[in-house]
Each structure stands twice: as C-alpha cells, then as structure tokens.
Scaffold this active site. Structure first.
Site, short mmCIF file in Angstrom:
data_model
loop_
_atom_site.label_atom_id
_atom_site.label_comp_id
_atom_site.label_asym_id
_atom_site.label_seq_id
_atom_site.Cartn_x
_atom_site.Cartn_y
_atom_site.Cartn_z
N ASP A 8 39.91 48.54 79.50
CA ASP A 8 39.33 47.47 78.68
C ASP A 8 37.82 47.63 78.71
OD1 ASP A 8 41.88 46.57 78.39
OD2 ASP A 8 41.57 44.61 79.32
N ASP A 129 50.40 39.11 70.68
CA ASP A 129 49.83 38.46 71.86
C ASP A 129 50.21 36.99 71.82
OD1 ASP A 129 48.57 40.93 72.33
OD2 ASP A 129 46.87 40.35 71.07
#
Length: 242
Positions: A8, A129
C-alpha cells in the site's frame, strides 16, 4: 490458490492502514521497490499494489515508484486506487500493469466497466469493498446503499472475471477474514474471487483455500511477521498438489 503480498503506497512509502483509516496509517517500509524485490525472492508470483493517495484523490499519485517496481521485479502486478477512466487504464496497461482494479469507478460508472472489460477482458478486476455488507467507495470514506452481492452479480453480468473482496472492518486488524461474507460471495458468482482483509496466519490461508477461493491478499500479517511468505506459498502449493 495464489497468494498476493500487498504493498500500500502513501507518499511514496509502504504503509498499512487499520480498517481503512487513512489517519491511522503506519509506515512499514521506506523503500517499496526493496519490499517488492523481497516478495519476489520469497516466491511471490503476483503482487497487489494500492495507490492510497490515488484512492483519495481520484488520480494515480505514485506512478513513478509503481513503474520502477514493475521494471525491477518482472512478475505480474495488479494495481488499484484512483483509476477512474479508460485513459488511465490504457496508460497503466501500457506501463506493464497486468491487472487493473476498479472500485469507485465501477460503482459510479457501469459504462466504463463495460468498455474496459471489452477492451482488456481478464486484465480488469473489480474491487468489492464492503462495510456492513454495503459497497464503500472513495478510499472507503463513503458507504453506498448497494449490497456487495448485488454489485458483484452486476459486475459478473457485464463480463468481469476477477473480483477482489475486502471486508473493511477486518482490514489491517489481524483478526481473521470475514469467512461468511466470502463464502456467500463465492457461492453467488462464478468469477475468480480474491480474498482481502484480516488474514492473520497460515491457518486462515488454509481455510480460504479449502473454500475454493482463487487468491488471497496478505499485507499486515507479512509485515508483522505472523506469516512467512515463502513458507506460506510452499504450504499452500503443497496442499494444491495433493
């Protein structure tokens, strides 16, 4: 089952979030290229990268580092975060990204998904998500009224073949994935499902594999030392060949 170690990116560094909270980001490595190389050395066949700055702003912000990673490691990379139009998808595929992940754009713009899938087929993945079973967008800051299963079915009908499912409440917690939601999703669509969020140890990976899930993204568990990537890949591959 394929294991995808996660990078990330925030302001050019490797970070981990807790339940998707950008304010709770923690730098886990200063040099993402070094991290990617280590993943490759440990047997990774695919790497999952998220441009967190891109997810917030709607524009890819860490492209130079992402490009350097692709050139350095020479294994497939999938990328999500801030990809909102076909021009960006074209640019990323041209830059060597193997699979582009659409999240916010997929919920807001079905036409883009249709165009992208028609042009790139398997190179397009959809990030589903979920927060309390509802799809979250814009860097997980906004929760829609769309149920995650309904959304996944709609994406499958468009022609999407790959879905990355994250239960946001589990992400970065090391408390185990949401197996119930994962199971429901896998039973509802025939797409390849990649599980993400909360995976804490090799036992979680074994359970996900037994559910006949295509892949699993592992982030914090690697950085914290809970999972040895090389060992995990060997164990999961060994179980596959039984």
């Amino acid at each position: 089952m394929i294991i995808l170690p996660a990078i990330d990116l925030k302001e050019g560094k490797c970070v981990r979030l807790y339940q998707g909270d950008f304010k709770a980001s923690k730098v886990v490595a200063e040099d993402p290229i070094e991290v990617a190389l280590k993943f490759k050395e440990n047997g990774a066949e695919y790497i999952h990268i998220v441009d967190l700055d891109g997810a917030l702003t709607g524009q890819i912000k860490n492209l130079s580092i992402i490009s350097s990673i692709i050139k350095t490691i020479n294994i497939p990379v999938e990328l999500g975060g801030g990809i909102r139009n076909l021009n960006t998808i074209d640019m990323l595929i041209d830059a060597g990204i193997e699979r582009v992940i659409l999240g916010t754009a997929a919920l807001n713009n079905r036409g883009l998904v249709k165009e992208a899938v028609k042009k790139y087929d398997r190179k397009i993945a959809i990030g589903v998500d979920a927060k309390n079973e509802k799809v979250a967008i814009n860097g997980w800051l906004n929760v829609s009224s769309t149920n995650y299963i309904d959304f996944a079915k709609e994406m499958e009908n468009i022609g999407v073949r790959n879905i990355i499912f994250t239960d946001i409440s589990k992400d970065g917690t090391l408390k185990g994935p949401n197996l119930n939601q994962l199971k429901k999703l896998n039973e509802s669509v025939s797409c390849n499902i990649i599980a993400s969020g909360g995976i804490k140890d090799i036992e979680d990976l074994k359970v996900i594999k037994e559910m006949d899930i295509y892949g699993a993204i592992v982030g914090k568990a690697i950085y914290s030392g809970n999972i040895d990537l090389n060992e995990a890949i060997k164990i999961i591959n060994k179980e596959s060949s039984r």
